[in-house]
Design a protein around this motif. Sequence first.
Motif, PDB file in Angstrom:
ATOM      1  N   GLN A 241     -24.202  13.120  -8.447  1.00 41.91           N
ATOM      2  CA  GLN A 241     -23.352  14.039  -9.013  1.00 41.91           C
ATOM      3  C   GLN A 241     -23.121  13.440 -10.627  1.00 41.91           C
ATOM      4  O   GLN A 241     -23.072  14.330 -11.387  1.00 41.91           O
ATOM      5  CB  GLN A 241     -21.847  13.923  -8.261  1.00 41.91           C
ATOM      6  CG  GLN A 241     -21.033  14.769  -9.105  1.00 41.91           C
ATOM      7  CD  GLN A 241     -19.649  15.003  -8.340  1.00 41.91           C
ATOM      8  OE1 GLN A 241     -19.708  14.964  -7.111  1.00 41.91           O
ATOM      9  NE2 GLN A 241     -18.487  15.363  -9.041  1.00 41.91           N
ATOM     10  N   PRO A 242     -23.076  12.201 -10.675  1.00 42.75           N
ATOM     11  CA  PRO A 242     -23.014  11.867 -12.397  1.00 42.75           C
ATOM     12  C   PRO A 242     -24.127  12.308 -13.113  1.00 42.75           C
ATOM     13  O   PRO A 242     -24.100  12.550 -14.138  1.00 42.75           O
ATOM     14  CB  PRO A 242     -23.043  10.411 -12.232  1.00 42.75           C
ATOM     15  CG  PRO A 242     -22.369   9.912 -11.049  1.00 42.75           C
ATOM     16  CD  PRO A 242     -23.114  10.918  -9.927  1.00 42.75           C
ATOM     17  N   LEU A 243     -25.249  12.307 -12.505  1.00 43.32           N
ATOM     18  CA  LEU A 243     -26.545  12.518 -13.076  1.00 43.32           C
ATOM     19  C   LEU A 243     -26.259  14.166 -13.501  1.00 43.32           C
ATOM     20  O   LEU A 243     -26.788  14.772 -14.592  1.00 43.32           O
ATOM     21  CB  LEU A 243     -27.920  12.322 -12.358  1.00 43.32           C
ATOM     22  CG  LEU A 243     -29.059  13.002 -12.658  1.00 43.32           C
ATOM     23  CD1 LEU A 243     -29.498  12.438 -14.273  1.00 43.32           C
ATOM     24  CD2 LEU A 243     -30.380  12.800 -11.768  1.00 43.32           C
ATOM     25  N   ARG A 244     -25.981  14.955 -12.476  1.00 39.34           N
ATOM     26  CA  ARG A 244     -25.914  16.413 -12.816  1.00 39.34           C
ATOM     27  C   ARG A 244     -24.858  16.634 -13.810  1.00 39.34           C
ATOM     28  O   ARG A 244     -25.063  17.641 -14.733  1.00 39.34           O
ATOM     29  CB  ARG A 244     -25.263  17.018 -11.516  1.00 39.34           C
ATOM     30  CG  ARG A 244     -26.361  17.178 -10.148  1.00 39.34           C
ATOM     31  CD  ARG A 244     -25.976  18.046  -9.295  1.00 39.34           C
ATOM     32  NE  ARG A 244     -24.739  17.435  -8.410  1.00 39.34           N
ATOM     33  CZ  ARG A 244     -24.773  16.755  -7.298  1.00 39.34           C
ATOM     34  NH1 ARG A 244     -26.035  16.243  -6.947  1.00 39.34           N
ATOM     35  NH2 ARG A 244     -23.777  16.490  -6.598  1.00 39.34           N
ATOM     36  N   GLU A 245     -23.642  16.017 -13.787  1.00 34.97           N
ATOM     37  CA  GLU A 245     -22.738  16.155 -14.864  1.00 34.97           C
ATOM     38  C   GLU A 245     -23.465  15.729 -16.108  1.00 34.97           C
ATOM     39  O   GLU A 245     -22.948  16.472 -17.236  1.00 34.97           O
ATOM     40  CB  GLU A 245     -21.419  15.106 -14.486  1.00 34.97           C
ATOM     41  CG  GLU A 245     -20.758  15.795 -13.498  1.00 34.97           C
ATOM     42  CD  GLU A 245     -19.650  14.740 -12.926  1.00 34.97           C
ATOM     43  OE1 GLU A 245     -19.623  13.721 -13.648  1.00 34.97           O
ATOM     44  OE2 GLU A 245     -18.682  15.193 -12.289  1.00 34.97           O
ATOM     45  N   PHE A 246     -24.080  14.670 -16.166  1.00 39.16           N
ATOM     46  CA  PHE A 246     -24.813  14.167 -17.700  1.00 39.16           C
ATOM     47  C   PHE A 246     -25.835  15.360 -18.250  1.00 39.16           C
ATOM     48  O   PHE A 246     -25.663  15.648 -19.157  1.00 39.16           O
ATOM     49  CB  PHE A 246     -25.553  12.798 -17.202  1.00 39.16           C
ATOM     50  CG  PHE A 246     -26.503  12.426 -18.404  1.00 39.16           C
ATOM     51  CD1 PHE A 246     -25.971  11.764 -19.498  1.00 39.16           C
ATOM     52  CD2 PHE A 246     -27.783  12.760 -18.233  1.00 39.16           C
ATOM     53  CE1 PHE A 246     -26.792  11.477 -20.389  1.00 39.16           C
ATOM     54  CE2 PHE A 246     -28.729  12.251 -19.340  1.00 39.16           C
ATOM     55  CZ  PHE A 246     -28.146  11.463 -20.385  1.00 39.16           C
ATOM     56  N   LEU A 247     -26.579  15.902 -17.174  1.00 35.43           N
ATOM     57  CA  LEU A 247     -27.683  16.697 -17.509  1.00 35.43           C
ATOM     58  C   LEU A 247     -27.020  18.279 -18.130  1.00 35.43           C
ATOM     59  O   LEU A 247     -27.459  18.620 -18.831  1.00 35.43           O
ATOM     60  CB  LEU A 247     -28.789  17.148 -16.390  1.00 35.43           C
ATOM     61  CG  LEU A 247     -29.546  16.034 -15.767  1.00 35.43           C
ATOM     62  CD1 LEU A 247     -30.201  16.340 -14.553  1.00 35.43           C
ATOM     63  CD2 LEU A 247     -30.546  15.619 -16.959  1.00 35.43           C
ATOM     64  N   ALA A 248     -26.000  18.308 -17.352  1.00 41.11           N
ATOM     65  CA  ALA A 248     -25.293  19.663 -17.862  1.00 41.11           C
ATOM     66  C   ALA A 248     -24.692  19.358 -19.235  1.00 41.11           C
ATOM     67  O   ALA A 248     -24.630  20.434 -20.017  1.00 41.11           O
ATOM     68  CB  ALA A 248     -23.991  19.832 -16.886  1.00 41.11           C
ATOM     69  N   GLN A 249     -24.322  18.431 -19.575  1.00 41.05           N
ATOM     70  CA  GLN A 249     -23.700  18.297 -20.702  1.00 41.05           C
ATOM     71  C   GLN A 249     -24.774  17.991 -21.971  1.00 41.05           C
ATOM     72  O   GLN A 249     -24.576  18.092 -23.134  1.00 41.05           O
ATOM     73  CB  GLN A 249     -22.887  16.972 -20.953  1.00 41.05           C
ATOM     74  CG  GLN A 249     -21.453  17.467 -19.997  1.00 41.05           C
ATOM     75  CD  GLN A 249     -20.268  18.047 -20.600  1.00 41.05           C
ATOM     76  OE1 GLN A 249     -20.469  18.645 -21.727  1.00 41.05           O
ATOM     77  NE2 GLN A 249     -19.424  18.446 -19.730  1.00 41.05           N
ATOM     78  N   PHE A 250     -25.752  16.912 -21.440  1.00 39.94           N
ATOM     79  CA  PHE A 250     -26.746  16.718 -22.323  1.00 39.94           C
ATOM     80  C   PHE A 250     -27.904  17.739 -22.972  1.00 39.94           C
ATOM     81  O   PHE A 250     -28.382  17.686 -23.927  1.00 39.94           O
ATOM     82  CB  PHE A 250     -27.667  15.449 -21.898  1.00 39.94           C
ATOM     83  CG  PHE A 250     -28.233  14.600 -22.508  1.00 39.94           C
ATOM     84  CD1 PHE A 250     -27.775  13.734 -23.520  1.00 39.94           C
ATOM     85  CD2 PHE A 250     -29.664  14.925 -22.804  1.00 39.94           C
ATOM     86  CE1 PHE A 250     -28.745  12.835 -24.212  1.00 39.94           C
ATOM     87  CE2 PHE A 250     -30.565  14.014 -23.515  1.00 39.94           C
ATOM     88  CZ  PHE A 250     -30.064  13.165 -24.470  1.00 39.94           C
ATOM     89  N   TYR A 251     -28.265  18.668 -21.949  1.00 34.69           N
ATOM     90  CA  TYR A 251     -29.257  19.483 -22.249  1.00 34.69           C
ATOM     91  C   TYR A 251     -28.565  20.914 -22.299  1.00 34.69           C
ATOM     92  O   TYR A 251     -27.611  21.317 -22.028  1.00 34.69           O
ATOM     93  CB  TYR A 251     -30.148  19.690 -20.993  1.00 34.69           C
ATOM     94  CG  TYR A 251     -31.146  18.256 -20.949  1.00 34.69           C
ATOM     95  CD1 TYR A 251     -32.086  18.130 -21.919  1.00 34.69           C
ATOM     96  CD2 TYR A 251     -30.721  17.290 -20.169  1.00 34.69           C
ATOM     97  CE1 TYR A 251     -32.851  17.086 -21.937  1.00 34.69           C
ATOM     98  CE2 TYR A 251     -31.577  16.107 -20.352  1.00 34.69           C
ATOM     99  CZ  TYR A 251     -32.603  16.003 -21.120  1.00 34.69           C
ATOM    100  OH  TYR A 251     -33.296  14.867 -20.921  1.00 34.69           O
TER     101      TYR A 251
END
Length: 535
Positions: A175-185
């Motif tokens: 989940q932290p990865l999904r949140e990171f990807l959603a904001q980063f890309y």
Amino acid sequence: MQLIKEASKDKLRGGFYTPSAIASFILKWAFNGNKSLDILEPSCGDGVFLEEMKNGGYEYNSVTGIELEPEEAEKSKGIGLKKAKIINADFHEYCISSDQRYDLVIGNPPYIRYQYFDKEQQEYAANIFNKAGLKYSKLTNAWVSFVVGSSLLLKENGKIGFVLPAEILQVSYAQPLREFLAQFYNKINIVSFEKLVFPHIQQEVVLLLCEKNNSNTHLIEHLELRDAEDLAKLDVSKLKSPKKKIDFKANKWTFYFLDQDEINFLEKFQEEGVISQLGEYAKVEVGITTGSNPFFTVPISTVKQYNLEKYAKPLVGRSVQVPSAIFTNKDWIQNRKNEARTHLLTFPLMKDLNGSLGAREYIAHGEELKIHEGYKCRIRDEWQMVPSLRISDALFIRRNNLFPKLIINEAQAYTTDTMHRVTVKPNAEIKALTASYYNSLSLAFSEICGRSHGGGVLELMPNEVERILLPYNKNNADLLPQIDKMVREKKDISELLKITNKKILKDNLGFSQADINMADGIWKKLSSRRLNRGK
């Protein structure tokens, strides 16, 4: 990397090689006519991506390949790719120490659990998470830190293209990865497959294709193909403009298997708060962890053989033992006649066994089998004493096939961790709660909140069960006899839902027929996708 005795070499290095059709497609998407890229392959293995780059005649500025295993690094060097540098090193360490930045990062990162990292690798992975502003978890798999680290190595405008386990869409530790990807890309494309790409390991994979471009938009799209060979026919221009807006509050990305109107429909109920989550009405927790189900859960014949009646409690341990929405004492007796494991052994302290020779003999037999050396047993004050002996109002099956069941525990049976224990809160009533669950909207959310496995199994953990939207109403209890009868008679669940949807969704909540059809269609789409994977 330290060698773990019980782990295979493949498990330790996480090596499952990429089919050339997938590597070829990712490169086609990534290059898209560009001839001046600086490229990183953080886990190049035996060089599948490098080979495809060479065969495809691509032009670029530079290629850097990282590979931990010396033999694999030599294979990659042997490909002879021009302007390529192969480094025999751990990617985590490289990521932390390198100042180099890339236009493109591609690959199939290793699938290695945290416990197979050595201490130094764990520290490097934690540092990568810290740099990204993320909290590192001991549940994290290596592919997660590879994706985060690779993202940090991109230039201002850059792309990543990875082959990843489908867990990225669903599991809690990602989940932290999904949140990171959603904001980063700014653009994310997910390509999934109806058939398993790695059938020999039953691992469902997706292609994660991400791009950042300094815009303010964050869009995502999902595309499903039959198999990897269909990639050759896919027009990469379809991936240039994802349409769905990323929901930064979404726990899982299973949402994006749906069309935008279906996503909007579900988000409406989440945001309006008209329908509460199941957790508002009940507490869900794991069943009893025995430490060894084969030893502590036994059929009646074992109880009689060792004279264990004093310590044997009623048990329901498997989904096949629960034929309906109500588990009755009659059901339990039938299971016992069938020699199912219908008894949980609840031994006291050894000093309190007194003259129970059969119990002492059975415990000694367990020690011969070294049951007491297992982790869960070993950490107890006395290994034969099973903790957390509580009976719950209802049961929720952890791993499911056609649909997950919520079941009233009328027989007052104990259950192991194959089922979750459901305890009703004071603001709800057990019959109304159970009946309220059997509708298309709740079943749709069970698919979204849970995670599917390669064989088509749907698994839900307690916190995921509690997030299911549940249209609770006291008068839904009137439906329970019919629900129980139809489930017991193995009627098609769609026939049952026609009846329950009318009362639960239409009469109580004012759903239109179009709304009901939407909820039912979402459930069928998600469950059919999962079940087809098991064929």
